[in-house]
Design a protein around this motif. Structure first.
Motif, mmCIF file in Angstrom:
data_model
loop_
_atom_site.group_PDB
_atom_site.id
_atom_site.type_symbol
_atom_site.label_atom_id
_atom_site.label_comp_id
_atom_site.label_asym_id
_atom_site.label_seq_id
_atom_site.Cartn_x
_atom_site.Cartn_y
_atom_site.Cartn_z
ATOM 1 N N PRO A 1 0.817 -1.230 0.000
ATOM 2 C CA PRO A 1 0.000 0.000 0.000
ATOM 3 C C PRO A 1 0.846 1.274 0.000
ATOM 4 C CG PRO A 1 -0.544 -1.409 1.897
ATOM 5 C CD PRO A 1 0.588 -2.062 1.187
ATOM 6 N N ILE A 2 2.054 1.173 0.558
ATOM 7 C CA ILE A 2 2.935 2.350 0.612
ATOM 8 C C ILE A 2 3.418 2.683 -0.805
ATOM 9 C CG2 ILE A 2 5.086 3.291 1.606
ATOM 10 C CD1 ILE A 2 2.883 2.519 3.691
ATOM 11 N N LEU A 3 3.860 1.615 -1.502
ATOM 12 C CA LEU A 3 4.352 1.836 -2.872
ATOM 13 C C LEU A 3 3.241 2.373 -3.767
ATOM 14 C CD1 LEU A 3 6.625 -1.268 -3.213
ATOM 15 C CD2 LEU A 3 7.325 1.062 -3.733
ATOM 16 N N LYS A 4 2.031 1.852 -3.566
ATOM 17 C CA LYS A 4 0.896 2.312 -4.390
ATOM 18 C C LYS A 4 0.678 3.816 -4.166
ATOM 19 C CE LYS A 4 -3.962 1.156 -5.263
ATOM 20 N NZ LYS A 4 -4.699 2.253 -4.640
ATOM 21 N N ALA A 5 0.614 4.223 -2.888
ATOM 22 C CA ALA A 5 0.381 5.643 -2.578
ATOM 23 C C ALA A 5 1.548 6.496 -3.061
ATOM 24 C CB ALA A 5 0.188 5.817 -1.066
ATOM 25 N N TRP A 6 2.751 5.952 -2.931
ATOM 26 C CA TRP A 6 3.943 6.698 -3.345
ATOM 27 C C TRP A 6 3.913 6.925 -4.866
ATOM 28 C CZ3 TRP A 6 8.174 6.849 -6.416
ATOM 29 C CH2 TRP A 6 9.209 7.693 -6.024
ATOM 30 N N ARG A 7 3.585 5.856 -5.615
ATOM 31 C CA ARG A 7 3.564 5.964 -7.092
ATOM 32 C C ARG A 7 2.539 7.014 -7.538
ATOM 33 N NH1 ARG A 7 3.970 -0.177 -7.053
ATOM 34 N NH2 ARG A 7 6.140 -0.549 -7.626
ATOM 35 N N GLU A 8 1.378 7.017 -6.868
ATOM 36 C CA GLU A 8 0.350 8.004 -7.242
ATOM 37 C C GLU A 8 0.846 9.420 -7.040
ATOM 38 O OE1 GLU A 8 -3.120 6.877 -4.999
ATOM 39 O OE2 GLU A 8 -3.340 5.052 -6.224
ATOM 40 N N ARG A 9 1.601 9.620 -5.984
ATOM 41 C CA ARG A 9 2.095 10.965 -5.656
ATOM 42 C C ARG A 9 3.309 11.370 -6.481
ATOM 43 N NH1 ARG A 9 -0.748 14.259 -2.534
ATOM 44 N NH2 ARG A 9 -1.889 13.105 -0.975
ATOM 45 N N ALA A 10 4.087 10.370 -6.934
ATOM 46 C CA ALA A 10 5.361 10.712 -7.577
ATOM 47 C C ALA A 10 5.215 10.835 -9.092
ATOM 48 C CB ALA A 10 6.409 9.675 -7.227
ATOM 49 N N GLN A 11 4.268 10.079 -9.673
ATOM 50 C CA GLN A 11 4.058 10.125 -11.136
ATOM 51 C C GLN A 11 5.395 10.096 -11.864
ATOM 52 O OE1 GLN A 11 0.973 10.244 -12.601
ATOM 53 N NE2 GLN A 11 0.036 10.123 -10.588
ATOM 54 N N ILE A 12 6.249 9.184 -11.466
ATOM 55 C CA ILE A 12 7.622 9.218 -11.980
ATOM 56 C C ILE A 12 7.748 8.474 -13.314
ATOM 57 C CG2 ILE A 12 8.510 7.120 -10.837
ATOM 58 C CD1 ILE A 12 10.916 8.963 -10.034
ATOM 59 N N LYS A 13 6.805 7.565 -13.545
ATOM 60 C CA LYS A 13 6.880 6.695 -14.729
ATOM 61 C C LYS A 13 6.942 7.520 -16.017
ATOM 62 C CE LYS A 13 4.768 2.371 -15.968
ATOM 63 N NZ LYS A 13 3.756 1.409 -15.631
ATOM 64 N N GLY A 14 7.950 7.232 -16.828
ATOM 65 C CA GLY A 14 8.032 7.894 -18.132
ATOM 66 C C GLY A 14 8.730 9.246 -18.109
ATOM 67 N N LYS A 15 9.126 9.708 -16.940
ATOM 68 C CA LYS A 15 9.800 11.029 -16.874
ATOM 69 C C LYS A 15 11.254 10.894 -17.318
ATOM 70 C CE LYS A 15 7.309 14.059 -13.899
ATOM 71 N NZ LYS A 15 6.546 13.726 -12.722
ATOM 72 N N GLN A 16 11.712 11.861 -18.089
ATOM 73 C CA GLN A 16 13.118 11.906 -18.475
ATOM 74 C C GLN A 16 13.902 12.514 -17.317
ATOM 75 O OE1 GLN A 16 14.547 10.713 -21.243
ATOM 76 N NE2 GLN A 16 12.545 9.980 -21.957
ATOM 77 N N VAL A 17 14.899 11.809 -16.840
ATOM 78 C CA VAL A 17 15.610 12.287 -15.653
ATOM 79 C C VAL A 17 17.121 12.206 -15.813
ATOM 80 C CG1 VAL A 17 13.780 11.663 -14.013
ATOM 81 C CG2 VAL A 17 15.532 9.996 -14.564
#
Ligand code: BT5
Length: 322
Positions: free
Chosen positions: A264-280
């Motif tokens: 549940p932590i990773l799920k909430a974290w992913r929703e908040r971070a929206q990191i997928k697909g970002k160029q970094v």
């Protein structure tokens, strides 16, 4: 005794309470009461005193002292012991020392200001007095050391949730430990761990949240990238009220982590971070990696698809979005 006197005065908000009555209830002399009232006034409490009628509490300071925080806490165990300092080098360093000396899970160190507030990798955390929150919490989780990095995610999620519940704004998490509002850093997290190979002795959760800082109060170097809740909400923030909200969220999310694991932590974290697909661009242990963020894994590491095509797992570092 301070807390007891304040409790009695708060029970009689509109009337005077006689020194005699207070001394009877607390079983101490009237002179002792008078000395404590004087001390409370030095701390910023406005207490009216009349020789005939007794004492009346007019106003409390917005200080993060135990007598102000404890009556409003909504937690079961977190923050029930508070170590408060007007100024300290770093709340994390103090909490670490206290934990080495046996302080218990949930004890909290709070400072009105820090003169050696720490970020990661020896960086400085700007900590001017009476404006913001500088706080460290001692935890003693019974989990294997390799899962400790997940606690960073727990704190990030809880801090972001607290900011959202308190302000109605939508904070973003930036891997691994920044909380942003409108792309500016409003809070930073510094977790430190003391462990053996197979056992954690304790974890210190260090949290700095900018609450009442105005733009011109930030140093030039960080002004562009930093913000405060006051700046975003356009009103002065009650530090006590925010702390109450933050400790409640932290206790709640930590309980979820212990009971249900990282899911549940990773799920909430992913929703908040929206990191997928970002160029970094990631700097990690002196190396720079460029690529596309794919995810964080179950240990909280950042997974990166590099320009060459391969996948890289980054356990610690700094991220810049391109
Ligand atoms: C962090 O490090 O963001 C972790 C900050 C943790 C601070 C808390 S306060 C209570 C506890 N006790 C401590 O001693 N520390 C913890 P890092 O990701 O390394 O970011 C540090 C960088 O953020 C600095 O190099 C500046 O660029 C910037 N910075 C410094 N002070 C800031 C502030 N008040 N607000 C926003 N950005 C700041």
């Amino acid at each position: 005794m301070d807390e007891e006197i304040l409790r009695l005065l708060r029970e009689h908000p509109f009337t005077f309470l006689s020194g005699e009555e207070i001394s009877r209830q607390l079983k101490v002399t009237r002179t002792a009461i008078w000395k404590r009232v004087k001390h409370l006034r030095d701390l910023g409490y406005e207490i009216e005193a009349s020789t005939r009628s007794g004492y009346r509490l007019i106003q409390s300071p917005d200080l993060l002292i135990p007598s102000e925080i404890k009556p409003i806490l909504e937690t079961k165990w977190m923050g029930r012991v508070i170590h408060h300092f007007n100024i300290i080098d770093s709340t994390n360093s103090k909490a670490y020392q206290l934990a080495l000396n046996g302080a218990e899970e949930g004890e909290v160190v709070i400072a009105e200001s820090q003169d050696k507030g720490r970020g990661r990798l020896g960086r400085h955390w700007f900590s001017p007095p009476f404006l913001n929150l500088y706080l460290s919490i001692i935890l003693r989780p019974k989990i294997p050391p390799h899962q400790a990095s997940l606690i960073t995610l727990v704190v990030a999620v809880a801090t972001a949730e607290a900011i959202q519940k308190f302000s109605g704004l939508q904070p973003m998490i930036k891997w691994p430990n920044d909380i942003l509002l409108r792309d500016r850093k409003v809070a930073g997290l510094l977790n430190e761990i003391h462990s053996e190979m197979d056992r954690i002795h304790f974890v210190i959760l260090g949290i700095g949240v900018n609450l009442n800082m105005d733009e011109e109060m930030f140093s030039k170097e960080i002004r562009e990238g930093a913000t405060s809740l006051k700046r975003e909400m356009g009103q002065t923030i009650s530090r006590k009220a925010f702390l109450q909200c933050l400790l409640k969220e932290l206790e709640g999310w930590y309980a979820i982590f212990l009971e249900e694991g990282g899911g549940p932590i990773l799920k909430a974290w992913r929703e908040r971070a929206q990191i997928k697909g970002k160029q970094v661009k990631v700097t990690s242990f002196g190396k720079t990696l460029v690529g596309m963020a794919v995810d964080v894994d179950s240990d909280g590491a950042l997974i990166l698809e590099t320009e060459g095509g391969g996948k890289k797992r980054v356990v610690a570092g700094d991220v810049k979005y391109k």
